[in-house]
Design an enzyme around this catalytic site. Structure first.
Site, PDB file in Angstrom:
ATOM      1  N   LYS A 257       0.834  -1.198   0.000  1.00 45.35           N
ATOM      2  CA  LYS A 257       0.000   0.000   0.000  1.00 45.35           C
ATOM      3  C   LYS A 257       0.871   1.251   0.000  1.00 45.35           C
ATOM      4  O   LYS A 257       1.810   1.378   0.792  1.00 45.35           O
ATOM      5  CB  LYS A 257      -0.914   0.015   1.229  1.00 45.35           C
ATOM      6  CG  LYS A 257      -1.989  -1.047   1.193  1.00 45.35           C
ATOM      7  CD  LYS A 257      -2.896  -0.977   2.412  1.00 45.35           C
ATOM      8  CE  LYS A 257      -3.910   0.128   2.281  1.00 45.35           C
ATOM      9  NZ  LYS A 257      -4.915   0.076   3.392  1.00 45.35           N
ATOM     10  N   ILE A 258       0.532   2.165  -0.893  1.00 47.25           N
ATOM     11  CA  ILE A 258       1.265   3.425  -1.026  1.00 47.25           C
ATOM     12  C   ILE A 258       0.264   4.574  -0.973  1.00 47.25           C
ATOM     13  O   ILE A 258      -0.665   4.630  -1.791  1.00 47.25           O
ATOM     14  CB  ILE A 258       2.040   3.467  -2.352  1.00 47.25           C
ATOM     15  CG1 ILE A 258       3.087   2.352  -2.405  1.00 47.25           C
ATOM     16  CG2 ILE A 258       2.687   4.832  -2.557  1.00 47.25           C
ATOM     17  CD1 ILE A 258       3.840   2.264  -3.724  1.00 47.25           C
TER      18      ILE A 258
END
Length: 478
Positions: A257-258
């Protein structure tokens, strides 16, 4: 026999003038939760087989555009099949019940058929409409108790996590205390202990979900792990962290996740180009969503230019209920009730229209021809915050093909109890534009609200991350 071969053999037997659903075909092939896999199998039928693929429709009788605009409907109407006024096959008259087929393996006895009936939930109905339901939580107890496996049996197809979830699991329970103490004795600091624990939990959950990943041909079965949120303003460091975590997990069914900050959007592009599965998170507007989707496409194009397969998995997490919470607060101050509880869903539908535009046309078709899959929009923050609203509002209102909804356990339990599955994501664009215009008339700047939500969301994750490290430090020193 491979699933594709079973699908082809079964579809060949659907009689003229009758239709079957993707889920029905999957069930008769012995894989009742593989409706999407059936769709993919039919999308790549070898030339020359002459299969009547147009006789497979969605469970609600709706058809697809796989045969060109209106093509499937025309083929079915030539066979005498009648459509309802809303454009669906009259399933009551033309649904094929598999007459003449022998019961598939594992479903031949009354007891087995009853067991299969009990297993089917509204989540399976949602899956047949093209949306995957993921679970927005993780914990040691969920994994070891068999709870995650039970959720999967009810139709859950993936798991998402974030620093706040890990803070609740690690800092606020004693489940990890012994391991924290042991790693502290080895000389590891709080950051190293945090990483070891999160990699362990995400890896264990991914292993449990791996059969889902394999059964769906890589569409589902993912577990997400977020990069250090303190790196959100540093593109290069985010990419380095994402690549390192992805390699450390060493599984095809994990996503990193970014946060979709401006720097994070660039990191998404770089990670996709590097072959890292990405869950872009903290998206609050259609414009922000579009920037993430374009970054995904650019990343795939970069791979294609290098002669690498553009087959990297990704979702774009668009947050829902937080938008209504923020907008409703201003609406209440202005004495405006008509728009309350409407703006978040409108925003999601606008983002979905952008999704359809970006993932169509010559540019996308060139990538799809090389095996690329769309970056599915994922609806996040779908627990209802306002008790005046339905507790399943952000599930029932946002069901559509090629999407994911990640749901907290409480909301998912409610949806299993009284949720309804129907295609609801299209909406009325003109009414949505009218509501947006009314916001402007009231002096409410939705773009500014969404920008604030991104800033606040990132701050919340940073605070949870720091709090978690502090808690680990305290437990390590105990």
């Amino acid at each position: 026999m491979e699933l594709c071969e079973k699908v082809y053999a079964l579809v060949a037997r659907i009689p003229r003038g009758r239709v079957a659903s993707y889920g029905q075909v999957a069930a008769w092939c012995g894989s009742p939760r593989a409706a999407r896999a059936v769709g993919r199998a039919l999308a790549r039928v070898p030339r020359g087989l002459g299969l009547p693929c147009h006789r497979v429709v969605r469970s609600d009788g709706s058809v697809t555009e796989a045969f060109g605009p209106g093509g499937q409907r025309r083929l079915l109407e030539r066979e005498g099949i009648v459509f309802t006024p809303d454009g669906r096959v009259d399933m009551g008259r033309f649904h094929w019940e598999g007459e003449g087929l022998a019961p598939p393996p594992g479903r031949g006895t009354k007891k087995q058929r009853e067991a299969m009936t009990v297993m089917r939930t509204v989540l399976h109905d949602v899956a047949e409409l093209g949306q995957s339901i993921w679970l927005d939580t993780i914990s040691r107890d969920l994994i070891l108790s068999g709870g995650l496996q039970e959720w999967i049996g009810q139709g859950v197809a993936g798991v998402t996590t974030n620093p706040s979830i890990f803070e609740q699991a690690i800092a606020n329970t004693g489940d990890y205390d012994r391991e924290i103490a042991a790693m502290a004795r080895e000389g590891r600091d709080a950051s190293a202990i945090y990483e070891a624990l999160t990699l362990q939990e995400v890896g264990a959950a991914a292993d449990i979900l791996r059969p889902v990943h394999d059964r769906t041909g890589g569409l589902d079965g993912y577990v997400s792990l977020e990069v250090n949120p303190l790196l959100a303003a540093d593109r290069d460091s985010t990419v380095s962290e994402a690549r390192r975590l992805f390699a450390a997990l060493g599984r095809p069914n994990v996503m990193i996740k970014i946060p979709a900050t401006p720097e994070g959007v660039g990191a998404v592009e770089d990670c996709i180009a590097a072959g890292v599965n990405v869950n872009a998170t903290l998206i609050f507007s259609a414009e922000q969503y579009a920037s993430v989707a374009e970054a995904y496409v650019r990343g795939l194009e970069a791979r294609a230019l290098q002669g690498l397969p553009p087959t990297v998995a990704s979702v774009a997490s668009v947050f829902v209920s937080r938008v209504d919470t923020a907008v409703d607060k201003v609406l209440v101050e202005k004495g405006e009730s008509a728009l309350q509880g409407r703006i978040a869903v409108d925003g999601i539908r606008a983002a979905y229209r952008r999704f359809r535009t970006i993932f169509s046309g010559p540019r996308w078709d060139a990538l799809a021809a090389k095996g690329a899959g769309v970056q599915r929009p994922l609806w996040a923050s779908t627990g209802t915050k306002n008790p005046a609203y339905s507790d399943v509002l952000y599930l029932e209102a946002l069901i559509g093909p090629d999407t994911v909804n990640t749901v907290p356990p409480k909301t998912l339990t409610a949806f299993l109890d009284h949720g309804r599955a129907a295609l609801t994501l299209d909406g009325d664009p003109q009414e949505e534009r009218n509501r947006l215009a009314r916001l402007g008339e009231l002096g409410i700047d939705l773009d500014a609200i969404c920008a604030t939500l991104l800033k606040d969301g990132l701050s919340a994750f940073e605070a949870a991350f720091r709090s978690l490290l502090a808690a680990i430090g305290e437990k390590a020193g105990a």
